[in-house]
Write a protein that holds these residues in place. Structure first.
Motif, PDB file in Angstrom:
ATOM      1  N   VAL A  93       1.116  -1.465  -0.505  1.00 54.42           N
ATOM      2  CA  VAL A  93      -0.041  -0.034   0.054  1.00 54.42           C
ATOM      3  C   VAL A  93       0.503   1.501  -0.232  1.00 54.42           C
ATOM      4  O   VAL A  93       0.407   2.365  -1.097  1.00 54.42           O
ATOM      5  N   LYS A  94       2.129   1.218   0.404  1.00 52.84           N
ATOM      6  CA  LYS A  94       3.120   2.681   0.627  1.00 52.84           C
ATOM      7  C   LYS A  94       3.421   2.939  -0.530  1.00 52.84           C
ATOM      8  O   LYS A  94       3.447   4.032  -0.890  1.00 52.84           O
ATOM      9  N   ALA A  95       3.968   1.759  -0.995  1.00 54.57           N
ATOM     10  CA  ALA A  95       4.771   1.244  -2.072  1.00 54.57           C
ATOM     11  C   ALA A  95       3.892   2.651  -3.132  1.00 54.57           C
ATOM     12  O   ALA A  95       4.042   3.678  -4.081  1.00 54.57           O
ATOM     13  N   PHE A  96       2.501   2.079  -3.747  1.00 54.86           N
ATOM     14  CA  PHE A  96       1.632   1.643  -4.711  1.00 54.86           C
ATOM     15  C   PHE A  96       1.003   3.978  -3.944  1.00 54.86           C
ATOM     16  O   PHE A  96       1.986   4.316  -5.407  1.00 54.86           O
ATOM     17  N   VAL A  97       1.192   4.145  -3.355  1.00 59.84           N
ATOM     18  CA  VAL A  97       0.995   5.720  -2.746  1.00 59.84           C
ATOM     19  C   VAL A  97       1.832   6.856  -2.928  1.00 59.84           C
ATOM     20  O   VAL A  97       1.873   7.916  -3.502  1.00 59.84           O
ATOM     21  N   SER A 171      -8.305   6.364  -5.373  1.00 60.04           N
ATOM     22  CA  SER A 171      -8.008   7.056  -5.496  1.00 60.04           C
ATOM     23  C   SER A 171      -7.236   8.174  -6.159  1.00 60.04           C
ATOM     24  O   SER A 171      -7.033   9.368  -6.059  1.00 60.04           O
ATOM     25  N   LEU A 172      -6.707   7.466  -6.990  1.00 63.99           N
ATOM     26  CA  LEU A 172      -5.862   7.853  -8.348  1.00 63.99           C
ATOM     27  C   LEU A 172      -6.628   8.983  -8.858  1.00 63.99           C
ATOM     28  O   LEU A 172      -6.728   9.709  -9.570  1.00 63.99           O
ATOM     29  N   VAL A 173      -8.574   8.381  -9.035  1.00 63.79           N
ATOM     30  CA  VAL A 173      -9.079   8.882  -9.750  1.00 63.79           C
ATOM     31  C   VAL A 173      -9.598   9.953  -9.326  1.00 63.79           C
ATOM     32  O   VAL A 173      -9.657  11.751  -9.848  1.00 63.79           O
ATOM     33  N   ILE A 174      -9.696  10.258  -8.086  1.00 65.87           N
ATOM     34  CA  ILE A 174     -10.246  11.376  -7.309  1.00 65.87           C
ATOM     35  C   ILE A 174      -9.007  11.858  -7.450  1.00 65.87           C
ATOM     36  O   ILE A 174      -8.843  13.418  -7.731  1.00 65.87           O
ATOM     37  N   CYS A 175      -7.041  11.865  -7.138  1.00 64.27           N
ATOM     38  CA  CYS A 175      -6.676  12.476  -7.332  1.00 64.27           C
ATOM     39  C   CYS A 175      -6.094  13.438  -8.452  1.00 64.27           C
ATOM     40  O   CYS A 175      -5.954  14.686  -9.113  1.00 64.27           O
ATOM     41  N   GLN A 182      -4.268  14.366  -1.732  1.00 63.97           N
ATOM     42  CA  GLN A 182      -4.540  13.540  -0.430  1.00 63.97           C
ATOM     43  C   GLN A 182      -5.848  12.445  -0.142  1.00 63.97           C
ATOM     44  O   GLN A 182      -6.037  11.996   0.534  1.00 63.97           O
ATOM     45  N   ALA A 183      -6.465  12.144  -1.401  1.00 59.39           N
ATOM     46  CA  ALA A 183      -7.198  11.140  -1.190  1.00 59.39           C
ATOM     47  C   ALA A 183      -6.415   9.587  -1.831  1.00 59.39           C
ATOM     48  O   ALA A 183      -6.298   8.374  -0.811  1.00 59.39           O
ATOM     49  N   ARG A 184      -4.755   9.786  -1.618  1.00 67.75           N
ATOM     50  CA  ARG A 184      -3.620   8.816  -2.145  1.00 67.75           C
ATOM     51  C   ARG A 184      -3.628   8.435  -0.634  1.00 67.75           C
ATOM     52  O   ARG A 184      -3.448   6.816  -0.144  1.00 67.75           O
ATOM     53  N   ARG A 185      -3.479   9.913   0.044  1.00 68.60           N
ATOM     54  CA  ARG A 185      -3.157   9.343   1.212  1.00 68.60           C
ATOM     55  C   ARG A 185      -4.088   8.982   2.954  1.00 68.60           C
ATOM     56  O   ARG A 185      -3.710   8.167   3.712  1.00 68.60           O
ATOM     57  N   ASP A 186      -5.298   9.607   1.791  1.00 63.28           N
ATOM     58  CA  ASP A 186      -6.216   8.498   2.855  1.00 63.28           C
ATOM     59  C   ASP A 186      -6.475   7.485   3.234  1.00 63.28           C
ATOM     60  O   ASP A 186      -7.155   6.359   3.710  1.00 63.28           O
TER      61      ASP A 186
END
Length: 200
Positions: A93-97, A171-175, A182-186
């Motif tokens: 998850v961390k790597a993806f973000v 989250s990528l779509v929202i970003c 922010q959406a990726r961090r959320d």
């Protein structure tokens, strides 16, 4: 005598074409990418490209495969050094973000979904395989964790893998729409809570 691992001149040219074409397809989609775009990106004439690829679709498939290989490689760095199902899932998850796709244009899977109407069946098939491979990696971690007793026995591995992928890709779509990270961090913080709750 040429070393067995050395590439021939033709192979070098083919790889050059793939590497230069990948960002173009990734940013514009199959239908939005013209032969002129590919010629400008590769520095080759149309005949030079078609000497190595029978069609635009064949090149698009190779370019997508390359983009996915580069993206996955960047995001699973050091994963083998992490022990334990939950730490491994958190690492994914961390790597993806935190690690963007090294190929300009962002996540290749998201882009193929966005350009699904392009009608390039070969790329769609490759995307389906790439998604299956990503799910398989997550399922392997989850199932190992359940088998070892680290994760609860009632954890649904398939459902969890789908939830992780859906939240990260969503989250990528929202970003992309909002123009922030922010959406990726959320998504990361929410998934950390979700995954932490899987512990036995």
């Amino acid at each position: 005598m040429r070393a067995e691992t050395a590439m021939t001149k033709g192979e070098v040219t083919r790889q050059h074409i793939i590497e230069k074409a990948a960002p173009v397809f990734n940013q514009r989609g199959f239908s939005g990418c013209s032969m002129q775009d590919l010629m400008e990106a590769t520095g080759l004439e149309k005949g030079g490209i078609y000497r190595h690829f029978a069609s635009k679709e064949e090149l698009a498939v190779a370019a997508f495969r390359y983009a996915m290989q580069q993206t996955v490689a960047a995001r699973i760095v050091d994963l083998e050094k992490v022990t334990g199902a939950i730490p491994r899932l958190m690492h994914v998850v961390k790597a993806f973000v935190e690690i963007p796709s090294p190929v300009p244009g962002g996540c290749p899977l998201l882009n193929v979904a966005a350009y699904a109407e392009s009608g390039c069946d070969g790329v769609q098939a490759q995307a389906k395989e790439a998604m299956a491979a990503w799910k398989a990696r997550l399922l392997g971690i989850l199932e190992d964790g359940i088998a070892s007793g680290e994760l609860r026995g009632d954890v649904d591995a398939r459902r969890t893998a789908n939830a992780v992928i859906s939240m990260l890709e969503g989250s990528l779509v929202i970003c992309r729409i909002e123009g922030t990270k922010q959406a990726r961090r959320d998504a990361q913080e929410t998934l950390e809570v979700l995954l932490g709750g899987l512990a036995a």
